[in-house]
Design an enzyme around this catalytic site. Structure first.
Site, PDB file in Angstrom:
ATOM      1  CB  SER A 296      13.701  -9.778  29.896  1.00 14.41           C
ATOM      2  OG  SER A 296      13.894 -10.453  28.687  1.00 14.41           O
ATOM      3  CG  HIS A 346      15.578 -15.159  28.393  1.00 15.38           C
ATOM      4  ND1 HIS A 346      15.169 -15.315  27.095  1.00 15.38           N
ATOM      5  CD2 HIS A 346      14.650 -14.358  28.987  1.00 15.38           C
ATOM      6  CE1 HIS A 346      14.052 -14.634  26.885  1.00 15.38           C
ATOM      7  NE2 HIS A 346      13.711 -14.056  28.027  1.00 15.38           N
TER       8      HIS A 346
END
Length: 425
Positions: A296, A346
């Site tokens: 990410s 997340h």
């Protein structure tokens, strides 16, 4: 005869409805809105809704703004009625008094939006309508309140129970593939050949959520790489010169790009359900998978470093990892949640911060937003629910020992100066 009668009745009803929808209507937009909210007949209501939606799509931005202002001001709740019905309910709680209160607290514009949605194809138009509202509304408090009505309804209409998970492959319809290219917001898809490299190899997957009323419009999609080890470079992951592996030999599933597709569904969360569903499906398909991670971006890192006057331009790879770990673990919003939006997403899903990598995204965008640093969030499926609960209740961040050590080391040094490079042995 009953079946034949029902069939003929349906045919005549559809013909009558089609004629009613095509019939010109000289009423003003305000008159059509009033007629739709007060309609008791199905045909008259559908006709008014159809004309409202057709006219809206032909409006200029100025006309759309006036339309929104009408809904916000003239179709709002009546505070006096809300107070009186609440008083009546408090004095005499009953089915009738409760119904009166619930009717008072729901503005007419919510019922308007519901009735508009009865028209075939209306859901997609209403999603675009909310996108217009978010663009044109600015900081107008009344229009922000109107947006809450759209959001309230969309949360119900687009809940997980209605969504359909579909794999995206090179054999998917061209108009769907075109939208995947257009909507990719993390790592640009430069060409059809670039898209082919992300879909065709055996070690690549792509999945998207669709809504039954919008079968040609992906709501959100995730791109997945199947690898042997947990990766630390997006360029290495995406290069067409990499070695392709057989899917059944992969040990790791890497969610390297998640893109929301519909601006009108901002704030309606799909990503958490998407990742968990895809991870579950891949685990069932490929039993050899041992790890489910992301690779990410850290989109707020350099902005935060600049705001804190922390030097990083000449930092070495170790120092960049220290800064990234500290930012992800210790930079917080006033409400106690992480400053970084991707981290909030997340961690809120139950993932843990697993590792950070310097020189992981060498693109101009990657260098500008995070000095080239990227992060792996690990979805340890048996621990996801536990991590989610801890984060939701106490903002406790699940992190690997490596990340905790980096964060602790960062706290011990002066972050406003890069750590000198160690002399080589």
């Amino acid at each position: 005869m009953t079946i034949l009668g029902d069939l003929l009745s349906t045919i005549f009803e559809r013909r009558y409805l089609a004629a009613a929808l095509d019939k010109p209507d000289s009423r003003s937009m305000e008159e059509l809105i009033t007629a739709l909210v007060g309609a008791t007949g199905e045909i008259t209501g559908l006709s008014a809704a159809n004309h409202i939606l057709k006219r809206y799509q032909a409006m200029t931005d100025e006309e759309k703004l006036a339309f929104f202002q009408h809904l916000a001001s003239d179709m709002n709740i009546d505070p006096d009625k809300v107070r009186s019905t609440l008083d009546a309910y408090e004095k005499n709680p009953s089915k009738q008094s409760y119904r009166a209160f619930m009717t008072a607290v729901e503005p007419d514009r919510q019922e308007l939006i519901r009735r508009l949605n009865q028209t075939p194809g209306a859901t997609e138009i209403l999603v675009r309508m909310r996108a217009d509202l978010l663009t044109l509304g600015g900081n107008d408090p009344k229009l922000q309140a109107l947006d809450q009505d759209f959001r309230h309804l969309f949360v119900s209409w687009f809940n997980r129970g209605f969504l359909v998970l579909r794999p995206i492959s090179w054999e998917s319809p061209a108009h769907i593939l075109e939208k995947i290219i257009a909507y990719e917001s993390v790592h640009e898809i430069a060409s059809w050949e670039d898209l082919r490299h992300r879909l065709v190899p055996d070690d690549r997957r792509c999945f998207a959520f669709f809504h039954p009323t919008m079968p040609d419009e992906p709501l959100i999609f995730v791109e997945v790489a199947l690898t042997g080890e947990i990766p630390g470079s997006i360029q290495d992951l995406l290069t067409d010169e990499r070695e392709i592996i057989a899917a059944d030999t992969a040990k790791t599933a890497v969610f390297y790009s998640i893109s929301n597709c519909q601006a009108g569904l901002a704030g309606i969360s799909f990503g958490n359900s998407l990742i968990k569903q895809v991870a579950s499906d891949l685990a069932a398909e490929l039993p050899g998978l041992k790890a489910f991670v992301t690779l990410s971006p850290i989109p707020g890192l350099t902005k935060w470093l600049d705001s804190e006057d922390i030097a990083y331009e000449d930092a070495d790879t170790r120092q960049l990892r220290l800064l990234a770990a500290y930012y992800l673990m210790s930079a917080k919003r006033p409400d106690g949640e992480p400053l970084d939006p991707v981290a909030r997403f997340h961690l809120g899903n139950g993932a843990m911060i697993h590792a950070v990598h310097a020189v992981a995204d060498t693109s101009a965008k990657g260098r500008a937003q995070s000095a080239g640093v990227m992060v792996n969030y690990l979805y340890d499926l048996p621990k996801v629910a536990q991590n989610h609960e801890r984060f939701a209740t106490s903002h406790e961040i699940a992190a690997s020992g490596e990340i905790r050590n980096l964060n602790a080391a960062a706290k011990k040094q002066d972050l406003h100066r890069p750590e000198p490079e160690q002399a080589s042995a």
